[in-house]
Design a protein around this motif. Structure first.
Motif, PDB file in Angstrom:
ATOM      1  N   UNK A 151      11.125 -84.845  21.511  1.00 42.29           N
ATOM      2  CA  UNK A 151      12.279 -84.685  20.936  1.00 42.29           C
ATOM      3  C   UNK A 151      12.269 -83.631  19.561  1.00 42.29           C
ATOM      4  N   UNK A 152      11.195 -84.199  18.999  1.00 40.15           N
ATOM      5  CA  UNK A 152      10.949 -83.437  17.323  1.00 40.15           C
ATOM      6  C   UNK A 152       9.988 -82.098  17.763  1.00 40.15           C
ATOM      7  N   UNK A 153       9.011 -82.099  18.563  1.00 40.41           N
ATOM      8  CA  UNK A 153       8.165 -81.002  18.534  1.00 40.41           C
ATOM      9  C   UNK A 153       8.865 -79.892  19.667  1.00 40.41           C
ATOM     10  N   UNK A 154       9.301 -80.224  20.719  1.00 39.79           N
ATOM     11  CA  UNK A 154       9.789 -79.231  21.544  1.00 39.79           C
ATOM     12  C   UNK A 154      11.381 -79.025  21.670  1.00 39.79           C
ATOM     13  N   UNK A 155      11.935 -80.175  21.706  1.00 37.86           N
ATOM     14  CA  UNK A 155      13.422 -79.660  21.530  1.00 37.86           C
ATOM     15  C   UNK A 155      13.916 -79.435  19.986  1.00 37.86           C
ATOM     16  N   UNK A 156      13.055 -79.813  19.032  1.00 32.54           N
ATOM     17  CA  UNK A 156      13.145 -79.336  17.518  1.00 32.54           C
ATOM     18  C   UNK A 156      14.388 -80.269  16.998  1.00 32.54           C
ATOM     19  N   UNK A 157      14.449 -81.369  17.406  1.00 32.90           N
ATOM     20  CA  UNK A 157      15.446 -82.257  16.991  1.00 32.90           C
ATOM     21  C   UNK A 157      14.856 -82.900  15.467  1.00 32.90           C
ATOM     22  N   UNK A 240      -2.721 -70.362  10.642  1.00 30.18           N
ATOM     23  CA  UNK A 240      -4.416 -70.465  10.667  1.00 30.18           C
ATOM     24  C   UNK A 240      -4.806 -71.313  11.520  1.00 30.18           C
ATOM     25  N   UNK A 241      -3.879 -71.721  12.757  1.00 29.69           N
ATOM     26  CA  UNK A 241      -4.416 -72.335  14.048  1.00 29.69           C
ATOM     27  C   UNK A 241      -4.173 -73.625  14.031  1.00 29.69           C
ATOM     28  N   UNK A 242      -3.513 -74.517  13.237  1.00 27.61           N
ATOM     29  CA  UNK A 242      -3.560 -75.628  13.365  1.00 27.61           C
ATOM     30  C   UNK A 242      -2.599 -76.184  14.546  1.00 27.61           C
ATOM     31  N   UNK A 243      -2.853 -76.866  15.102  1.00 32.29           N
ATOM     32  CA  UNK A 243      -1.923 -77.264  16.383  1.00 32.29           C
ATOM     33  C   UNK A 243      -0.897 -78.602  16.093  1.00 32.29           C
ATOM     34  N   UNK A 244      -0.286 -78.180  15.014  1.00 32.88           N
ATOM     35  CA  UNK A 244       0.742 -79.157  14.551  1.00 32.88           C
ATOM     36  C   UNK A 244       1.575 -79.956  15.357  1.00 32.88           C
ATOM     37  N   UNK A 245       1.970 -79.330  16.499  1.00 28.43           N
ATOM     38  CA  UNK A 245       2.864 -79.967  17.521  1.00 28.43           C
ATOM     39  C   UNK A 245       2.092 -81.162  18.499  1.00 28.43           C
ATOM     40  N   UNK A 246       0.909 -80.769  18.761  1.00 34.94           N
ATOM     41  CA  UNK A 246       0.037 -81.620  19.322  1.00 34.94           C
ATOM     42  C   UNK A 246      -0.010 -82.702  18.714  1.00 34.94           C
ATOM     43  N   UNK A 247      -0.651 -82.635  17.385  1.00 35.25           N
ATOM     44  CA  UNK A 247      -0.974 -83.697  16.404  1.00 35.25           C
ATOM     45  C   UNK A 247       0.279 -84.652  16.182  1.00 35.25           C
TER      46      UNK A 247
END
Length: 354
Positions: A151-157, A240-247
Motif C-alpha cells: 500500500x505504501x510503496x506501490x499504491x503510494x498511500x 544514487x540507486x538505493x532500492x528504497x521500496x524493496x527495503x
C-alpha cells in the motif's frame, strides 16, 4: 562534499550533514570519499549519539531512584523481572517500528495486528495442533506486513493512513473471529511465562535477541543504510540507486513478524486470546521510539535509544502502579511523554536548520 557518517548516526531530515548512500555516493549524487580514507566513522557516532543517549540514561536513573525511595517493592527482583516482561511485549514490536520510523514510515496497525494474530492462533489451535496455529499466526503477520508495504510503496498511500485503516480492519476482524468473546487456550503458557536461563523470562530473552539482530542489520548491512538514506533524503537516495521500496516492504514485513510474535506471547501469558488485547499498544510503541531519539521526519534513530525509551515508560508505569496511582493517570503520563518527545524532536530539527 560531506564526510560519510555511520548508519547509526542517522542524520536529521534537511540537516546540513547528509548520509552517504550504500554505493559510496552522497545523497546529492556527488561521489563521496571512501570510508577507508578516514577509517570507520565511529568518532562522529560517539560524538553525536552518546550525549543524547546519556541524557536518556540519566532520566532513567532518576526515575529508578525516585520510585525506589517512594516504594520499597520497586527494587525487588520479582518486580524488576515483571517490569522487564511487560516491556518485552512492547519492545518486540518497537524494534522494527524503529526501523520504519528511521525510513520515514510508521505502522499504527501493530496493536490490532497482535490481537488478530492471537485470536486466529487460538481459534485454529482448538481444531488443530498448537503448532499449526502458531504457523498460521506467523503467516498472518507476514501477510499484514506485505499488505502495508505494498500500500505504501506501490499504491503510494501515506503510511499513516494505510496503517490506520489496517488497524480498524484488523480490530474488526478480530472481534468477528472471536465472536466478541475470549478464546481459552491451554498448554501454551511456556512462550510467555517460561524462565529457561538464570530465571530470566523468555519474552525478555526474545527481546534481547530481536534487538541484537536489529542492531547488526542497521549498523553493518545495506538494508540498514538504505533505511537511513531513504528516511534522510528519499529523492537523493533513489537517484544514487538505493532500492528504497524493496527495503521498505522488508521493514513492514519485519514489523508484521514482530506483531505475530507479540500476539503469541500475549496469548501465552493470558492462556487465552482476547479481541480487546493490545489496545493502545501502538501509542506506547511510538512513544518509546520517539522518546528514544528517533525523528518523525526520518533518517535518525537507534535501536539502543528505543530500548532506553521502553525502559523509561516501563519504569513510570510500574512505579505508578506500585504507588497505587489511578491507571488513568498512567495514560496521562504516557501521553505527556509522547508530547514532550515530539516537541523536543521538532526543536532539535529547528536548531539543526540554523
Amino acid at each position: 562534499m560531506s564526510r560519510p557518517t555511520s548508519p547509526e548516526e542517522g542524520p536529521m531530515a534537511h540537516a546540513t550533514e547528509d548520509r552517504t548512500a550504500p554505493n559510496g555516493a552522497g545523497p546529492d549524487g556527488a561521489a563521496a570519499r571512501p570510508a577507508s580514507a578516514e577509517g570507520p566513522a565511529k568518532r562522529p557516532l560517539r560524538g553525536r549519539t552518546l550525549p543524547e543517549l546519556g541524557a536518556l540514561l540519566l532520566m532513567l536513573a532518576a526515575l529508578v531512584l525516585f520510585f525506589s525511595l517512594k516504594t520499597p517493592q520497586f527494587m525487588t527482583q520479582g518486580n524488576l523481572l515483571n517490569l522487564l516482561t511487560a516491556v518485552a511485549v512492547t519492545g518486540i514490536i518497537a524494534i522494527p517500528g524503529t526501523m520504519l520510523l528511521i525510513a520515514g514510515q510508521v505502522d499504527l496497525s501493530v496493536g490490532s495486528g497482535a490481537a488478530f494474530c492471537g485470536v486466529m492462533m487460538a481459534s485454529i489451535a482448538q481444531e488443530q495442533i498448537i503448532l499449526v496455529g502458531v504457523l498460521a499466526a506467523v503467516g498472518i503477520g507476514i501477510a499484514i506486513g506485505v499488505v502495508n508495504g505494498v500500500l505504501v510503496t506501490v499504491f503510494k498511500v501515506n503510511a499513516l493512513i494505510a496503517t490506520l485503516g489496517m488497524m480498524a480492519v484488523l480490530r474488526g476482524l478480530t472481534h468477528v473471529n472471536a465472536d466478541g468473546g475470549t478464546i481459552a487456550l491451554a498448554n501454551f503458557a511456556g512462550l510467555g511465562t517460561a524462565r529457561p536461563f538464570l530465571d530470566i523470562p523468555l519474552p525478555v530473552i526474545i527481546l534481547v535477541l530481536v534487538a541484537a539482530i536489529a542492531v547488526v542489520l542497521m549498523r553493518y548491512t545495506v538494508f540498514g543504510r538504505s533505511l537511513y538514506a531513504s528516511g534522510s533524503n528519499p529523492v537523493a537516495a533513489r537517484l544514487v540507486g538505493v532500492r528504497g521500496n524493496k527495503m521498505l516492504v522488508l521493514a513492514f514485513v519485519a514489523s508484521g513478524l514482530s506483531v505475530a510474535l507479540s500476539g503469541l506471547v500475549l496469548t501465552s501469558q493470558l492462556s487465552a486470546a482476547s479481541p480487546n488485547s493490545a489496545t493502545g499498544l501502538e501509542l506506547t510503541v511510538v512513544t518509546a521510539i520517539v522518546l528514544g531519539g528517533a525523528s518523525l521526519s526520518g533518517g535518525r534513530g537507534t535501536i539502543q535509544g528505543t530500548l532506553v525509551g521502553l525502559l523509561i515508560i516501563g519504569v513510570v508505569n510500574n512505579g505508578l502502579t506500585l504507588m497505587n496511582v489511578n491507571s488513568f493517570y498512567q495514560q496521562v503520563a504516557s501521553g505527556t511523554l509522547l508530547i514532550l518527545a515530539v516537541a523536543f524532536d521538532q526543536l532539535r530539527l529547528r536548531l539543526a536548520k540554523t
